[in-house]
Design an enzyme around this catalytic site. Structure first.
Site, short mmCIF file in Angstrom:
data_model
loop_
_atom_site.label_atom_id
_atom_site.label_comp_id
_atom_site.label_asym_id
_atom_site.label_seq_id
_atom_site.Cartn_x
_atom_site.Cartn_y
_atom_site.Cartn_z
N LYS A 93 -6.24 -85.71 7.33
CA LYS A 93 -5.80 -87.11 7.48
C LYS A 93 -4.43 -87.20 8.16
CE LYS A 93 -8.52 -89.14 3.74
NZ LYS A 93 -8.96 -87.94 2.99
O1 S5P Z 1 -11.95 -93.16 2.06
C1 S5P Z 1 -12.00 -91.99 1.74
C2 S5P Z 1 -11.88 -90.96 2.68
C3 S5P Z 1 -11.99 -89.63 2.27
S1 S5P Z 1 -12.03 -88.42 3.49
N1 S5P Z 1 -12.23 -91.63 0.45
C4 S5P Z 1 -12.33 -90.32 0.03
O2 S5P Z 1 -12.57 -90.08 -1.16
N2 S5P Z 1 -12.18 -89.29 0.94
C5 S5P Z 1 -12.23 -87.86 0.52
O3 S5P Z 1 -13.54 -87.59 0.03
C6 S5P Z 1 -11.26 -87.47 -0.59
O4 S5P Z 1 -10.06 -86.97 -0.06
C7 S5P Z 1 -12.03 -86.41 -1.36
O5 S5P Z 1 -11.78 -85.13 -0.82
C8 S5P Z 1 -13.50 -86.75 -1.12
C9 S5P Z 1 -14.17 -87.48 -2.28
O6 S5P Z 1 -14.25 -86.67 -3.41
P1 S5P Z 1 -15.04 -87.11 -4.74
O7 S5P Z 1 -14.76 -85.99 -5.70
O8 S5P Z 1 -14.47 -88.41 -5.18
O9 S5P Z 1 -16.50 -87.21 -4.36
#
Ligand code: S5P
Length: 260
Positions: A93
């Site tokens: 990011k």
């Molecule tokens: O809007 C976003 C963009 C990203 S890249 N929301 C997110 O959650 N992410 C990423 O996706 C975040 O940094 C994390 O690595 C992943 C979601 O992880 P989870 O454990 O919540 O599924």
């Protein structure tokens, strides 16, 4: 409408080499699952990928959370990518001015440009960020997933910001792999990939504002092409079985979308 075109057909509509590769991998392996390996131990990441590599098209890393980072880890990661045919997305990011981003991309301990097939970047600081990522010396092909929307509640991205982000990306057709976004209306170019995080089968949110949707909702309603799952798999008791479940569920949704 881009969401009804099968991945095989979208390969030739792409202008970015990583997008082409990713469409191709999804179509051949029949998976649109991206695993977000948000673990702090490199051996745990490698062990996990040995088990779930066959189920994923893309692995998403946060390289700066790893406590025992080494060049050897990168070598193993790349080898697994070759063995199981998946690409690597470093979710850095980037958000600074172009010059700083070019240093963050290619220098320091991580030398991201040397191993990541693609990276994420914010549009906040303006076009210089794409100029920088585009001109950075890099041996192979590269791609950028541009952040057009976020999954977290209360984020400050407005509709105007999202539209301006999509317009900015259109000036860099060779570089842009797709968008990190939440809605199918966000962009229309079928050569670009919609990467959507915030997906879990058993949970609606976490303690820090993350919002989860179901596979059905993100793929069928919201137009996700590649779906990012982190803790839904990584924090489960049996990640291998869970990865297979996510893969099957997500692929069924995709098949329904392109056939209906
Ligand atoms: O809007 C976003 C963009 C990203 S890249 N929301 C997110 O959650 N992410 C990423 O996706 C975040 O940094 C994390 O690595 C992943 C979601 O992880 P989870 O454990 O919540 O599924």
């Amino acid at each position: 409408n881009r969401v009804n075109i099968p991945f095989e057909k979208r390969i030739e509509l792409s202008t970015n080499s990583i997008a082409k590769q990713l469409f191709n991998i999804m179509a051949t392996k029949k998976t649109n699952l991206c695993l977000s390996v948000d673990l702090t131990s490199s051996t745990k990441i490698i062990d996990l990928l040995e088990k779930v590599g066959e189920h994923i098209c893309l692995v998403k890393t946060h390289i700066d959370i790893i406590e025992d980072f080494s060049d050897n880890f990168i070598m193993q990661l790349k080898q697994l990518g070759t063995k199981f045919n998946f690409l690597i997305l470093e979710d850095r990011k980037f958000a600074d001015i172009g010059n700083t981003v070019s240093l963050q991309y290619s220098k320091g301990i991580y030398k991201i440009s040397e191993w990541a097939d693609c990276v994420t970047a914010h549009s906040l600081s303006g076009e210089g960020i794409l100029k920088a990522l585009n001109t950075c010396t890099n041996t192979g092909s590269k791609g950028v997933f541009f952040l057009a929307e976020m999954s977290s509640e209360g984020n400050l991205i407005t509709h105007e910001y999202t539209e301006a982000t999509v317009r900015m990306a259109a000036k860099y057709p060779d570089l842009i792999t797709g968008f990190v976004c939440q809605k199918k209306e966000t962009f229309s170019n079928p050569g670009l990939i919609q990467l959507t995080p915030g997906v879990q089968l058993d949970s609606l949110k976490d303690d820090f504002g993350q919002v989860y949707n179901t596979p059905e909702k993100v793929v069928l309603e919201n137009g996700a092409d590649v779906v990012v799952v982190g803790r839904g798999i990584v924090a489960s008791k049996n990640p291998e079985a869970q990865a297979a479940i996510y893969k099957d569920t997500l692929w069924k949704c995709y098949m329904k979308r392109v056939s209906g």
